[in-house]
Design an enzyme around this catalytic site. Structure first.
Site, mmCIF file in Angstrom:
data_model
loop_
_atom_site.group_PDB
_atom_site.id
_atom_site.type_symbol
_atom_site.label_atom_id
_atom_site.label_comp_id
_atom_site.label_asym_id
_atom_site.label_seq_id
_atom_site.Cartn_x
_atom_site.Cartn_y
_atom_site.Cartn_z
ATOM 1 N N LYS A 16 0.818 -1.211 0.000
ATOM 2 C CA LYS A 16 0.000 0.000 0.000
ATOM 3 C C LYS A 16 0.860 1.273 0.000
ATOM 4 O O LYS A 16 2.072 1.215 0.252
ATOM 5 C CB LYS A 16 -0.943 -0.036 1.206
ATOM 6 C CG LYS A 16 -1.988 -1.168 1.138
ATOM 7 C CD LYS A 16 -2.983 -1.080 2.303
ATOM 8 C CE LYS A 16 -4.045 -2.163 2.214
ATOM 9 N NZ LYS A 16 -5.045 -2.045 3.326
ATOM 10 N N TYR A 61 -12.382 -2.020 -4.000
ATOM 11 C CA TYR A 61 -12.934 -2.154 -2.651
ATOM 12 C C TYR A 61 -14.463 -2.079 -2.633
ATOM 13 O O TYR A 61 -15.056 -1.780 -1.589
ATOM 14 C CB TYR A 61 -12.339 -1.081 -1.737
ATOM 15 C CG TYR A 61 -10.957 -1.420 -1.218
ATOM 16 C CD1 TYR A 61 -10.752 -2.542 -0.410
ATOM 17 C CD2 TYR A 61 -9.853 -0.632 -1.522
ATOM 18 C CE1 TYR A 61 -9.492 -2.868 0.075
ATOM 19 C CE2 TYR A 61 -8.590 -0.944 -1.038
ATOM 20 C CZ TYR A 61 -8.419 -2.062 -0.237
ATOM 21 O OH TYR A 61 -7.176 -2.384 0.256
ATOM 22 N N PHE A 69 -15.691 3.284 6.810
ATOM 23 C CA PHE A 69 -14.308 3.654 6.492
ATOM 24 C C PHE A 69 -14.023 3.701 4.991
ATOM 25 O O PHE A 69 -12.892 3.970 4.580
ATOM 26 C CB PHE A 69 -13.319 2.699 7.184
ATOM 27 C CG PHE A 69 -13.516 1.237 6.838
ATOM 28 C CD1 PHE A 69 -13.024 0.699 5.651
ATOM 29 C CD2 PHE A 69 -14.182 0.386 7.709
ATOM 30 C CE1 PHE A 69 -13.201 -0.639 5.331
ATOM 31 C CE2 PHE A 69 -14.366 -0.967 7.400
ATOM 32 C CZ PHE A 69 -13.865 -1.470 6.211
ATOM 33 N N ARG A 98 -1.672 -14.227 4.331
ATOM 34 C CA ARG A 98 -2.422 -13.614 5.437
ATOM 35 C C ARG A 98 -1.647 -13.757 6.748
ATOM 36 O O ARG A 98 -1.637 -12.837 7.566
ATOM 37 C CB ARG A 98 -3.804 -14.267 5.575
ATOM 38 C CG ARG A 98 -4.707 -14.080 4.371
ATOM 39 C CD ARG A 98 -5.273 -12.701 4.212
ATOM 40 N NE ARG A 98 -6.213 -12.339 5.253
ATOM 41 C CZ ARG A 98 -6.963 -11.236 5.222
ATOM 42 N NH1 ARG A 98 -6.900 -10.415 4.179
ATOM 43 N NH2 ARG A 98 -7.754 -10.943 6.206
ATOM 44 N N THR A 125 -5.379 -7.108 10.687
ATOM 45 C CA THR A 125 -5.714 -5.849 10.001
ATOM 46 C C THR A 125 -5.224 -4.632 10.783
ATOM 47 O O THR A 125 -4.661 -3.696 10.209
ATOM 48 C CB THR A 125 -7.245 -5.743 9.815
ATOM 49 O OG1 THR A 125 -7.710 -6.947 9.202
ATOM 50 C CG2 THR A 125 -7.616 -4.554 8.957
ATOM 51 N N ARG A 170 2.590 -6.260 9.128
ATOM 52 C CA ARG A 170 1.866 -5.124 9.698
ATOM 53 C C ARG A 170 2.432 -4.708 11.055
ATOM 54 O O ARG A 170 2.491 -3.508 11.367
ATOM 55 C CB ARG A 170 0.374 -5.438 9.771
ATOM 56 C CG ARG A 170 -0.287 -5.297 8.391
ATOM 57 C CD ARG A 170 -1.679 -5.835 8.380
ATOM 58 N NE ARG A 170 -2.418 -5.465 7.172
ATOM 59 C CZ ARG A 170 -3.504 -6.084 6.753
ATOM 60 N NH1 ARG A 170 -3.989 -7.126 7.432
ATOM 61 N NH2 ARG A 170 -4.130 -5.695 5.660
ATOM 62 N N ASN A 203 -2.168 0.337 6.714
ATOM 63 C CA ASN A 203 -1.650 -0.916 7.268
ATOM 64 C C ASN A 203 -0.776 -1.722 6.304
ATOM 65 O O ASN A 203 -0.745 -2.946 6.342
ATOM 66 C CB ASN A 203 -2.787 -1.746 7.860
ATOM 67 C CG ASN A 203 -3.837 -2.132 6.833
ATOM 68 O OD1 ASN A 203 -3.711 -1.794 5.664
ATOM 69 N ND2 ASN A 203 -4.851 -2.851 7.268
ATOM 70 N N HIS A 260 -2.164 -5.382 1.507
ATOM 71 C CA HIS A 260 -3.433 -6.079 1.281
ATOM 72 C C HIS A 260 -3.109 -7.487 0.830
ATOM 73 O O HIS A 260 -2.150 -7.700 0.095
ATOM 74 C CB HIS A 260 -4.254 -5.388 0.172
ATOM 75 C CG HIS A 260 -5.327 -6.281 -0.383
ATOM 76 N ND1 HIS A 260 -6.558 -6.388 0.205
ATOM 77 C CD2 HIS A 260 -5.326 -7.156 -1.423
ATOM 78 C CE1 HIS A 260 -7.279 -7.283 -0.475
ATOM 79 N NE2 HIS A 260 -6.557 -7.756 -1.463
ATOM 80 N N GLU A 297 -9.461 -10.698 -7.743
ATOM 81 C CA GLU A 297 -8.547 -9.569 -7.550
ATOM 82 C C GLU A 297 -7.391 -9.619 -8.551
ATOM 83 O O GLU A 297 -6.966 -8.583 -9.068
ATOM 84 C CB GLU A 297 -8.037 -9.564 -6.107
ATOM 85 C CG GLU A 297 -9.146 -9.220 -5.117
ATOM 86 C CD GLU A 297 -8.736 -9.332 -3.667
ATOM 87 O OE1 GLU A 297 -9.563 -9.024 -2.800
ATOM 88 O OE2 GLU A 297 -7.580 -9.712 -3.378
HETATM 89 P P1 RTP Z 1 -6.961 -6.003 3.246
HETATM 90 O O1 RTP Z 1 -8.282 -6.271 2.564
HETATM 91 O O2 RTP Z 1 -6.424 -4.627 2.980
HETATM 92 O O3 RTP Z 1 -5.956 -7.083 3.021
HETATM 93 O O4 RTP Z 1 -7.200 -6.024 4.817
HETATM 94 P P2 RTP Z 1 -8.100 -6.989 5.668
HETATM 95 O O5 RTP Z 1 -8.680 -8.089 4.827
HETATM 96 O O6 RTP Z 1 -7.266 -7.374 6.848
HETATM 97 O O7 RTP Z 1 -9.246 -6.005 6.134
HETATM 98 P P3 RTP Z 1 -10.689 -5.720 5.479
HETATM 99 O O8 RTP Z 1 -11.719 -6.012 6.515
HETATM 100 O O9 RTP Z 1 -10.815 -6.378 4.146
HETATM 101 O O10 RTP Z 1 -10.639 -4.130 5.277
HETATM 102 C C1 RTP Z 1 -9.987 -3.563 4.186
HETATM 103 C C2 RTP Z 1 -9.150 -2.403 4.647
HETATM 104 O O11 RTP Z 1 -10.005 -1.378 5.140
HETATM 105 C C3 RTP Z 1 -9.382 -0.721 6.222
HETATM 106 N N1 RTP Z 1 -10.193 -0.827 7.413
HETATM 107 N N2 RTP Z 1 -10.371 0.170 8.213
HETATM 108 N N3 RTP Z 1 -11.180 1.824 10.345
HETATM 109 C C4 RTP Z 1 -11.603 0.569 10.290
HETATM 110 O O12 RTP Z 1 -12.336 0.088 11.122
HETATM 111 C C5 RTP Z 1 -11.152 -0.248 9.194
HETATM 112 N N4 RTP Z 1 -11.480 -1.501 9.008
HETATM 113 C C6 RTP Z 1 -10.858 -1.877 7.858
HETATM 114 C C7 RTP Z 1 -8.054 -1.391 6.483
HETATM 115 O O13 RTP Z 1 -7.034 -0.627 5.875
HETATM 116 C C8 RTP Z 1 -8.200 -2.724 5.806
HETATM 117 O O14 RTP Z 1 -6.968 -3.215 5.393
HETATM 118 MG MG MG Z 2 -9.745 -7.733 3.028
#
Ligand code: RTP
Ligand code: MG
Length: 143
Positions: A11, A51, A59, A87, A93, A104, A114, A117, A128
């Site tokens: 990122k 997204y 968010f 992962r 996250t 991370r 973070n 992805h 994707e």
């Molecule tokens: P990613 O998709 O980026 O690999 O991350 P992830 O699966 O661990 O998290 P996901 O739930 O898919 O959320 C995508 C991205 O959104 C941001 N986020 N912000 N402020 C918040 O509560 C929040 N929750 C998620 C994070 O940057 C996350 O990587």
């Molecule tokens: Mg995700």
């Protein structure tokens, strides 16, 4: 065990920190191979499309704004159990919850910025990868 592919983004925060190589090195040291890679600066439309699943989340706007704030590295990683392995290497996250030694924990500042992805399942990995790469841009070792 079957060879899988997963999709990874380094990122804008991690690219700005100049740690592309350190992050890729973790993939390589843990049995994942880069089979496609490009540095790009997403448009708002590209980031919103990528997204789209989070469109209704509070968010979403901040996430899109962050993802277009600078260049990213989009990659396809290949290896045994690649989705889960990536992962695990990424960590939780929220970097505050990420296990020591994960990407991370070591490179991310906050849940919003973070560092990486990674696809969360084989089906999303396929989607994707197709969002960013054509078949002839992927150079599999096993091909
Ligand atoms: P990613 O998709 O980026 O690999 O991350 P992830 O699966 O661990 O998290 P996901 O739930 O898919 O959320 C995508 C991205 O959104 C941001 N986020 N912000 N402020 C918040 O509560 C929040 N929750 C998620 C994070 O940057 C996350 O990587
Ligand atoms: Mg995700």
């Amino acid at each position: 065990m079957a060879i899988e592919r997963t999709f990874s983004i380094i990122k804008p925060d991690a690219v700005a920190k100049n740690v592309i190589g350190e992050i890729v090195s973790r993939f390589e040291k843990n049995g994942l191979r880069v089979v496609a890679s490009k540095l790009l600066h997403l448009s708002q439309e590209q980031a919103e499309g990528f997204y789209a699943v989070h469109k209704e989340r509070p968010f979403f706007n901040d996430l899109v704004k962050f993802m277009i704030s600078g260049p990213i590295v989009a990659q396809v990683l290949e290896g045994e159990n690649a989705v889960l392995k990536n992962r695990e290497l990424m960590g939780a996250t929220n970097p505050k919850d990420a296990a020591p030694g994960t990407i991370r924990a070591d490179f991310a500042e906050s849940i919003d910025e973070n560092a990486v992805h990674g696809s969360d399942a084989q089906e999303t990995a396929k989607e994707e990868i197709a969002y960013f790469f054509t078949a002839d841009e992927i150079h599999s070792r096993t091909r």
